[in-house]
Scaffold this active site. Structure first.
Site, PDB file in Angstrom:
ATOM      1  N   CYS A   2       0.890  -1.178   0.010  1.00 31.58           N
ATOM      2  CA  CYS A   2       0.148   0.053  -0.023  1.00 31.58           C
ATOM      3  C   CYS A   2       0.887   1.264   0.037  1.00 31.58           C
ATOM      4  O   CYS A   2       2.103   1.255   0.494  1.00 31.58           O
ATOM      5  CB  CYS A   2      -0.814  -0.009   1.110  1.00 31.58           C
ATOM      6  SG  CYS A   2      -1.917  -1.612   1.521  1.00 31.58           S
ATOM      7  N   ARG A  27       3.515   0.929  -6.683  1.00 36.93           N
ATOM      8  CA  ARG A  27       3.530  -0.078  -5.529  1.00 36.93           C
ATOM      9  C   ARG A  27       2.412  -1.228  -5.795  1.00 36.93           C
ATOM     10  O   ARG A  27       2.559  -2.202  -4.949  1.00 36.93           O
ATOM     11  CB  ARG A  27       3.443   0.593  -4.192  1.00 36.93           C
ATOM     12  CG  ARG A  27       4.584   1.338  -3.910  1.00 36.93           C
ATOM     13  CD  ARG A  27       4.512   2.137  -2.585  1.00 36.93           C
ATOM     14  NE  ARG A  27       4.506   1.340  -1.365  1.00 36.93           N
ATOM     15  CZ  ARG A  27       5.423   1.136  -0.797  1.00 36.93           C
ATOM     16  NH1 ARG A  27       6.647   1.564  -1.312  1.00 36.93           N
ATOM     17  NH2 ARG A  27       5.584   0.344   0.179  1.00 36.93           N
ATOM     18  N   TRP A  73      -3.711  -2.037  -1.286  1.00 36.29           N
ATOM     19  CA  TRP A  73      -3.748  -3.467  -1.897  1.00 36.29           C
ATOM     20  C   TRP A  73      -4.357  -4.111  -0.774  1.00 36.29           C
ATOM     21  O   TRP A  73      -4.117  -4.424   0.118  1.00 36.29           O
ATOM     22  CB  TRP A  73      -2.133  -3.637  -2.127  1.00 36.29           C
ATOM     23  CG  TRP A  73      -2.040  -4.956  -2.925  1.00 36.29           C
ATOM     24  CD1 TRP A  73      -1.740  -5.030  -4.116  1.00 36.29           C
ATOM     25  CD2 TRP A  73      -1.787  -6.227  -2.540  1.00 36.29           C
ATOM     26  NE1 TRP A  73      -1.699  -6.208  -4.709  1.00 36.29           N
ATOM     27  CE2 TRP A  73      -1.588  -7.117  -3.397  1.00 36.29           C
ATOM     28  CE3 TRP A  73      -1.840  -6.828  -1.183  1.00 36.29           C
ATOM     29  CZ2 TRP A  73      -1.252  -8.497  -3.435  1.00 36.29           C
ATOM     30  CZ3 TRP A  73      -1.474  -7.985  -0.869  1.00 36.29           C
ATOM     31  CH2 TRP A  73      -1.378  -9.045  -2.198  1.00 36.29           C
ATOM     32  N   ASN A  99      -0.763   0.760   6.207  1.00 37.60           N
ATOM     33  CA  ASN A  99       0.038  -0.517   5.370  1.00 37.60           C
ATOM     34  C   ASN A  99       0.526  -1.658   6.414  1.00 37.60           C
ATOM     35  O   ASN A  99       1.155  -1.180   7.345  1.00 37.60           O
ATOM     36  CB  ASN A  99       1.144  -0.098   4.580  1.00 37.60           C
ATOM     37  CG  ASN A  99       1.720  -0.851   3.722  1.00 37.60           C
ATOM     38  OD1 ASN A  99       1.103  -1.919   3.500  1.00 37.60           O
ATOM     39  ND2 ASN A  99       2.948  -0.689   3.252  1.00 37.60           N
ATOM     40  N   GLY A 100      -0.153  -2.910   6.096  1.00 40.05           N
ATOM     41  CA  GLY A 100       0.355  -4.075   6.967  1.00 40.05           C
ATOM     42  C   GLY A 100      -0.629  -4.776   7.325  1.00 40.05           C
ATOM     43  O   GLY A 100      -1.648  -4.787   6.867  1.00 40.05           O
ATOM     44  N   GLU A 485      13.245 -16.685 -14.664  1.00 43.47           N
ATOM     45  CA  GLU A 485      13.272 -15.089 -14.709  1.00 43.47           C
ATOM     46  C   GLU A 485      12.248 -14.858 -16.027  1.00 43.47           C
ATOM     47  O   GLU A 485      11.479 -13.844 -15.801  1.00 43.47           O
ATOM     48  CB  GLU A 485      14.538 -14.457 -14.662  1.00 43.47           C
ATOM     49  CG  GLU A 485      14.576 -12.996 -14.868  1.00 43.47           C
ATOM     50  CD  GLU A 485      13.403 -12.423 -13.734  1.00 43.47           C
ATOM     51  OE1 GLU A 485      13.286 -11.015 -13.528  1.00 43.47           O
ATOM     52  OE2 GLU A 485      13.178 -13.038 -12.583  1.00 43.47           O
ATOM     53  N   LYS A 489       8.759 -12.847 -15.873  1.00 38.15           N
ATOM     54  CA  LYS A 489       8.397 -11.845 -16.615  1.00 38.15           C
ATOM     55  C   LYS A 489       7.116 -11.875 -17.356  1.00 38.15           C
ATOM     56  O   LYS A 489       6.034 -10.952 -17.394  1.00 38.15           O
ATOM     57  CB  LYS A 489       9.423 -11.098 -17.330  1.00 38.15           C
ATOM     58  CG  LYS A 489      10.762 -10.905 -16.584  1.00 38.15           C
ATOM     59  CD  LYS A 489      10.473  -9.501 -15.797  1.00 38.15           C
ATOM     60  CE  LYS A 489      10.234  -9.483 -14.427  1.00 38.15           C
ATOM     61  NZ  LYS A 489      11.020 -10.143 -13.576  1.00 38.15           N
ATOM     62  N   GLU A 492       4.021 -12.210 -14.949  1.00 42.97           N
ATOM     63  CA  GLU A 492       3.718 -11.062 -14.437  1.00 42.97           C
ATOM     64  C   GLU A 492       2.793 -10.058 -15.154  1.00 42.97           C
ATOM     65  O   GLU A 492       1.802  -9.302 -14.687  1.00 42.97           O
ATOM     66  CB  GLU A 492       5.044 -10.361 -13.936  1.00 42.97           C
ATOM     67  CG  GLU A 492       5.632 -11.088 -12.623  1.00 42.97           C
ATOM     68  CD  GLU A 492       6.960 -10.214 -12.239  1.00 42.97           C
ATOM     69  OE1 GLU A 492       7.044 -10.025 -11.194  1.00 42.97           O
ATOM     70  OE2 GLU A 492       7.809 -10.156 -13.047  1.00 42.97           O
ATOM     71  N   HIS A 508      10.941 -35.127 -18.069  1.00 45.47           N
ATOM     72  CA  HIS A 508      10.492 -35.692 -16.932  1.00 45.47           C
ATOM     73  C   HIS A 508       9.044 -35.095 -16.526  1.00 45.47           C
ATOM     74  O   HIS A 508       8.732 -34.813 -15.473  1.00 45.47           O
ATOM     75  CB  HIS A 508      11.478 -35.560 -15.745  1.00 45.47           C
ATOM     76  CG  HIS A 508      12.678 -36.341 -15.836  1.00 45.47           C
ATOM     77  ND1 HIS A 508      12.907 -37.568 -15.356  1.00 45.47           N
ATOM     78  CD2 HIS A 508      13.994 -36.009 -16.428  1.00 45.47           C
ATOM     79  CE1 HIS A 508      14.098 -37.939 -15.850  1.00 45.47           C
ATOM     80  NE2 HIS A 508      14.782 -37.042 -16.400  1.00 45.47           N
ATOM     81  N   LYS A 607       4.826  -3.737  -6.004  1.00 44.43           N
ATOM     82  CA  LYS A 607       6.235  -3.697  -6.209  1.00 44.43           C
ATOM     83  C   LYS A 607       6.895  -4.017  -5.000  1.00 44.43           C
ATOM     84  O   LYS A 607       7.956  -5.018  -5.072  1.00 44.43           O
ATOM     85  CB  LYS A 607       6.525  -2.246  -6.365  1.00 44.43           C
ATOM     86  CG  LYS A 607       8.033  -2.083  -6.719  1.00 44.43           C
ATOM     87  CD  LYS A 607       8.581  -2.614  -7.982  1.00 44.43           C
ATOM     88  CE  LYS A 607      10.018  -2.522  -8.303  1.00 44.43           C
ATOM     89  NZ  LYS A 607      10.455  -3.136  -9.404  1.00 44.43           N
TER      90      LYS A 607
END
Length: 612
Positions: A2, A27, A73, A99-100, A485, A489, A492, A508, A607
């Site tokens: 947040c 964020r 968020w 926030n939290g 990675e 990307k 995301e 496999h 973020k």
């Protein structure tokens, strides 16, 4: 996650807070709101973006020299207007942004309900606010003392700012586990989750520490004390951040800007830390603890997401060069088991923001077991930087795009230098080989520039494969973490299902997925595994899979086999991740753009993950 912005001073608060919230949009959030105090307390909040909040506030009074703003968020309660922050206490006197997560909110709420309190939202934040109000009323104490008493009763993480309409010249802020920065201006104060909303107003800041409370007086003093009621002297830092670094600078998106910044930030990250001609590496954070690091029996790397992938690369590098066993742990898993750690271990904690909650908790566990903590992060003064015994900043500048790009490259750069310095200290690398790698490192910024020239070719491939439902990314050795990675990307920002696998593991299980509709992307830049990669490509072709290959320039064997390929400059295999990641970042960017996705603010993501 947040975003928090608050202001108290002689200026109108609304435009400062709204602009600050826009600075914090990167964020990740799903609603936004603002509380302003003039003669009365007004709260305006809306599900959606800050722009939706601006539209909602048109025609409404936004007058006031003190205010708090928030981008939420969702954790407790779905995204909606009533769950958006700020929240107001039952009496209407108090407003809070938070926030939290308050873990013991349910028991606190049950107790407050018995005392006659009602709740308008589904959030833990409203519970905290009414607890503060109850203490203020029953104990007959000031707002800051009520906050202190309340926070001693809660379990969890928080960054909060509270205003009381009966005390219009005061703001109260506190933090534990979530970042909070206080900007000091002329007869005014700014509060934010990070420095980006503050930088255009002042460069003088105070970073609030865990379990500290700040009382900001309009035109007056800044007071800080601990939850134990011990007064602290504020330590004022000077921001090094420049305003232009948090602007798009002519690029369509922050992500694209940050991809193109990689040659420069890699150079900045190496500057002053190595000399190929003289054959040395000096990471300043190592010197004080060099004996302990050199004698480490084991290195544990803990991180999340993209930082975890950079840690996997470090595992290859440190074991290859320094011959020290390395374990790479998800911080979120590390903290929920009983890891075997001793004072002979070194724990490397990696985080772009330096505020990742799970990584911070992993650090605490490791410190309790007497391990040495080496932090690698991008944000000066961040929680991980302060919690570590030693460490290195990556010097990438602010990364605004939610999908990390340049932060990954500088983390890999630092970790490469760390592996080399450790190898040199332990005598596990010859001076000639060391200089060979260092000379090659000096060429990396230019080779990344060359890799960026594949953008037009990548854009063509994006148009061809943008409608795929699934992607498989394969690599061997150091190319395997790059496969992970690259797949991350794509997931995301384009919302295409993608998986990264070691190429040898394809047989496999994942090979069952391959048909004419499955693009399979090979990172095939490591010569040591070239023949094996060719065999894997043949296996995919035999099942009609579409092969895309990232190859070194001049690789005619794989270019003849692949349906599509992208050539990048060849470099030392140990350094290849720094170059091979570039076209994968570009591919994810262009596919997402073509699919109409929000590249900089992908859905459901934040973020900096500052809650569990």
């Amino acid at each position: 996650m947040c975003g928090i912005v608050a202001y108290i001073g002689p200026q109108e608060a609304y435009p400062i807070i709204i602009k600050g919230l826009k600075r914090l949009e990167y964020r990740g959030y799903d609603s936004a709101g603002i509380a302003l105090l003039n003669e009365s307390l007004s709260i305006l909040k809306k599900e959606g973006k800050v722009l939706d909040l601006e539209v909602f506030t048109k025609g409404k009074s936004t007058v006031g020299n003190i205010g708090i703003g928030h981008t939420r968020w969702a954790t407790h309660g779905v995204p909606c207007d009533r769950n958006a922050h700020p929240h107001q206490s039952n009496s209407g006197n108090l407003a809070i942004i938070h926030n939290g997560i308050i873990e013991n909110y349910a028991s606190l709420q049950a107790e407050l309900i018995q005392r006659g309190y009602t709740f308008e939202s589904d959030t833990d934040t409203e519970v905290l606010l009414n607890l503060i109000e109850d203490i203020q009323k029953e104990e007959k104490v000031s707002i800051e003392e009520a906050v202190r008493i309340a926070l001693n009763q809660v379990i969890g993480a928080y960054a909060i700012v509270i205003l009381d309409k009966r005390e219009p010249n005061k703001l109260v802020a506190a933090r534990k586990g979530s970042p909070l920065v206080i900007g000091i201006g002329k007869d005014e104060y700014f509060v934010a989750s990070d420095a980006s909303p503050i930088i255009e107003h002042t460069k003088k800041v105070v970073y609030l520490n865990d379990e500290e409370i700040a009382v900001l007086h309009r035109g007056g003093s800044l007071e800080i004390k601990t939850l134990g009621n011990v007064k602290k002297s504020p330590y004022i830092h000077k921001l090094e951040m420049q305003l232009e670094t948090i602007e798009k600078g002519g690029y369509e998106h922050f992500m694209l800007k940050e991809i193109y910044e990689q040659p420069q930030v890699i150079l900045d990250c190496m500057r002053g830390r190595m000399n190929a001609e003289q054959g040395w590496i000096r990471l300043g954070g190592i010197n004080e603890f060099s004996t302990r690091i050199n004698n480490a029996k084991r290195i544990i790397i803990t991180a999340c997401g993209t930082s975890w992938h950079s840690g996997l690369i470090a595992e290859y590098l440190i074991e290859e060069l320094a011959r020290v066993p390395v374990e790479v742990e998800y911080a979120s898993e590390f903290r929920y088991r009983n890891p075997i750690i001793s004072e002979k271990d070194v724990v490397i904690a990696i985080s772009q923001s330096g505020e990742t909650a799970d990584t911070l908790s992993a650090i605490q566990i490791a410190k309790e077991k007497q391990a040495l903590i080496y932090g690698i992060c991008n944000v000066i003064g961040s929680s991980i930087a302060r919690a570590s015994h030693a460490g290195s900043y990556t010097h990438a500048g602010p990364e605004i795009g939610v999908a990390s790009t340049k932060a990954f490259s500088v983390q890999v750069t630092i970790l490469t230098l760390l592996a080399l310095q450790l190898a040199q200290s332990k005598g596990t690398i010859s001076q000639s080989r060391l200089r060979q790698i260092l000379y090659e490192m000096e060429t990396i910024p230019n080779k990344v520039k060359e890799a960026l020239k594949t953008n037009d070719k990548v854009k063509e491939l994006a148009a061809k494969y943008k409608d795929a439902q699934n992607f498989l990314y394969l690599g061997r050795g150091l190319c395997f973490p790059i496969a992970l990675e690259g797949a991350l990307k794509l997931k995301e920002i384009s919302y295409i299902h993608a998986e990264g696998y070691p190429a040898a593991e394809m047989k496999h299980g994942p090979i069952a997925l391959i048909d004419e509709n499955m693009p399979v992307l090979f990172i095939a830049t490591n010569k040591s595994a070239h023949e094996k990669i060719v065999s894997n490509i043949q296996e995919v072709k035999a099942r009609k899979g579409k092969v895309i290959a990232i190859i070194n320039e001049g690789d005619s064997i794989i270019s003849d086999l692949a349906d599509d390929y992208i050539e990048i400059p060849e470099t030392d295999e140990l350094l290849s991740p720094l170059v091979s990641i570039v076209p994968l970042q570009l591919l994810a960017y262009h596919i997402a753009l073509m699919r109409g996705c929000n590249v900089d603010q992908p859905r459901n993501l934040a973020k900096s993950v500052t809650v569990e």
